[in-house]
Design an enzyme around this catalytic site. Structure first.
Site, short mmCIF file in Angstrom:
data_model
loop_
_atom_site.label_atom_id
_atom_site.label_comp_id
_atom_site.label_asym_id
_atom_site.label_seq_id
_atom_site.Cartn_x
_atom_site.Cartn_y
_atom_site.Cartn_z
N GLY A 268 -7.25 4.10 -14.01
CA GLY A 268 -8.01 3.71 -12.83
C GLY A 268 -7.39 4.29 -11.59
N VAL A 275 -3.58 5.67 -11.56
CA VAL A 275 -2.77 5.20 -12.67
C VAL A 275 -3.28 5.88 -13.94
CG1 VAL A 275 -1.96 3.21 -13.99
CG2 VAL A 275 -2.37 3.00 -11.53
N LYS A 290 1.92 5.83 -12.48
CA LYS A 290 1.20 5.81 -11.20
C LYS A 290 1.74 6.91 -10.30
CE LYS A 290 0.77 3.12 -6.99
NZ LYS A 290 1.23 1.93 -6.28
N ASP A 385 1.00 -12.19 -2.63
CA ASP A 385 -0.38 -12.06 -3.13
C ASP A 385 -0.48 -12.57 -4.57
OD1 ASP A 385 -3.08 -11.48 -2.93
OD2 ASP A 385 -2.85 -9.42 -3.61
#
Length: 545
Positions: A268, A275, A290, A385
């Site tokens: 993705g 990645v 990545k 997060d």
């Protein structure tokens, strides 16, 4: 001369009305599905505290089409051009049932009663189908539960539709029932499609996130593979090796190797990086690699951010977090090799299987996340997060992901450019201000995630950003959501309630203090106590992944 029965007289009109309604609905199906997708996106955005448009163009198109179709149908049946149209022009509110009395050979009073009952049944059925459709589009979690504000709004619209329905011709009520049945079927198929993406299709991966892959079959390794010098071994090297994870093919122009890793496919991409599924040359283990997108390699600030992110991820131990295996720069292009995880994120698991109902599994999840946070906080970091999308449910246990917006406790933001400070429905009250945010904000988010795991949605989820903020700073968490944890594990619910205290100083100070509360023993995090690890492992085995 043979006299036609009432059914024979009405049949042509019924066929014309239902046929036209079905044709129009099927021809406009792309517009309907676009409007429903937009409604789902808005529901998810509101739930996560992200901005969203109030009305989509597709929804406006649906409204215009519905009004135009209704007006056109009323004009058509009033032409009396087809046998049976006369009955279909009658309505409940107006005493215009003479045509129905004639075709049914009933006296006027009886015909009036039968007509009203039949029309009201059709109207009620249409309203029920409309409500079920809205629940599919606006509900969250298993069973598509609606929050109180949405339920109230839908109830008001339902009453308005019912009031209008008694005044419109019965032919329009019948056509609306058929149209709404198609909308309900479409909304249900849309739910299945959102849960199970097509083969080979993966959503974009956030720039700081490791791979989120479904479980894959494994094959035993014949012998320990030989690795080049400098390769960092993984746990998978000693046992099963993941075979053929789901990925997309590499695109034309993309590199085939980076830093000694052979790229096997694309997992993705986000706004900053891509990645890849990769494999070190000469090794059997696959990794998630990545790297920055080529067009960003001249941006020195982004390069510094990428390097800082790599350092942050490399600092965090591998117990219940995704591990960094290797970092480097290849021809000016930095890369980061991360552990390739099996399983699925918590939010996907909740959509597919519903809330966690096993008390031991819920406690194992809560304790594993607390241990992961204890390591993060011990290094002077704040995740900032923590949410279900950043919690991976793997066969080896929960894993905490994505430190892309982590910050040092002294206030130095590691991702000052781009990206928000968190996800609203999992943000502590102090995160809504400009003040310093410490480990206690992660403790608040931890509690929200535990509640979500047991309930299916954040305890602060609401239908608008303003309503979410009011819950966070004023009214507090949804009692039913907290009740889901209380029903499974009262002791865990007590810790969750304390972690959701508005005053940061009243919460557990950090992940280590949280883990001690849950484990009822000191020092579970450094080093990780065997008893705590065993408790997580035993509890996790009760969860069907």
């Amino acid at each position: 001369m043979e006299v036609d029965t009432g059914a024979t007289i009405m049949l042509p009109g019924l066929v014309v009305v239902l046929g036209l309604a079905l044709v129009v609905r099927l021809l406009s199906l792309p517009l309907l599905t676009a409007a429903q997708r937009a409604a789902r996106r808005r529901t998810e955005a509101v739930r996560d505290g992200r901005p969203s448009a109030l009305v989509s163009p597709a929804a406006l198109g649906e409204l215009v089409l519905g009004l135009a179709g209704g007006v056109g149908l009323v004009v058509l049946i009033r032409t009396q051009g087809v046998s049976g149209f006369g009955v279909l022009t009658d309505s409940v509110a107006f005493e215009e049932t003479a045509e129905f009395a004639i075709v049914t050979d009933l006296d006027w009073s009886t015909a009036r009663t039968v007509f009203v009952v039949l029309t009201l049944v059709l109207l009620a059925a249409g309203l029920l189908l409309w409500f079920l459709t809205q629940r599919n589009l606006l509900g969250t979690g298993p069973g598509r539960r609606l929050d109180p504000a949405t339920r109230t709004r839908l109830a008001l619209v339902l009453l308005l539709r019912a009031a209008v329905g008694v005044f419109v011709p019965s032919g329009l009520v019948l056509a609306a029932l058929l149209v709404q049945a198609v909308a309900l079927l479409t909304s249900r198929s849309g739910l299945r499609a959102s849960v199970t993406p097509p083969a080979g299709h993966l959503p974009p991966v956030p720039a700081g996130a490791p791979a989120h892959l479904p479980p894959v079959p494994s094959r035993p390794s014949a012998q320990p593979p030989a690795h080049p010098a400098g390769y960092v071994p993984t746990q998978a090297d000693a046992g099963p090796v993941a075979a053929h994870p789901v990925h997309q093919a590499l695109r034309p122009g993309e590199p085939r190797t980076i830093g000694g890793y052979r790229l096997l496919g694309r997992i993705g991409a986000g706004g900053m990086g891509t990645v890849y599924l990769a494999q070190r040359q000469g090794a059997a283990t696959q990794v998630a690699l990545k790297t920055l997108n080529p067009e960003l390699l001249d941006d020195t600030e982004l390069l510094r951010r990428f390097e800082r992110e790599a350092r942050v991820l490399a600092m965090v131990p591998g117990d219940y977090t995704a591990r960094v295996l290797d970092t480097g720069v290849d021809a000016g292009r930095p890369y980061l090799a991360m552990e390739l995880l099996d399983g699925r994120p918590l939010d996907v698991h909740l959509r597919e299987h519903g809330p966690i109902r096993e008390p031991q599994a819920l406690r194992a999840l809560a304790l594993a996340l607390a241990v992961a946070l204890s390591e993060v906080h011990r290094l002077g970091l704040v995740h900032r997060d923590l949410k279900p999308g950043n919690i991976m449910l793997t066969t080896a246990g929960p894993r905490l992901l994505d430190f892309g917006i982590a910050s040092i406790v002294d206030g130095t933001r590691l991702t000052r450019t781009g990206g928000g400070p968190g996800t609203l429905t999992y943000m502590a009250p102090e995160q809504l201000d400009d003040g310093a945010v410490g480990p206690s904000a992660d403790i608040w988010a931890w509690a929200c995630c535990v509640v979500c795991a047991a309930h299916g949605a954040s305890p602060f989820a609401a239908t608008s950003t303003g309503a979410v903020i009011r819950r966070i700073v004023d009214t507090g968490p949804e009692p039913l959501a907290l009740g889901a944890v209380q029903a499974l594990d009262p002791a865990l619910a007590a810790v969750v309630t304390r972690a959701l205290t508005s005053d940061p100083a009243a919460r557990p100070a950090d992940g280590a203090a949280l883990a001690e509360l849950l484990a009822a023993r000191p020092g579970p995090s450094a080093p990780l106590a065997d008893a705590v690890r065993d408790q997580i492992t035993r509890g996790w085995r009760t969860l069907a992944l």
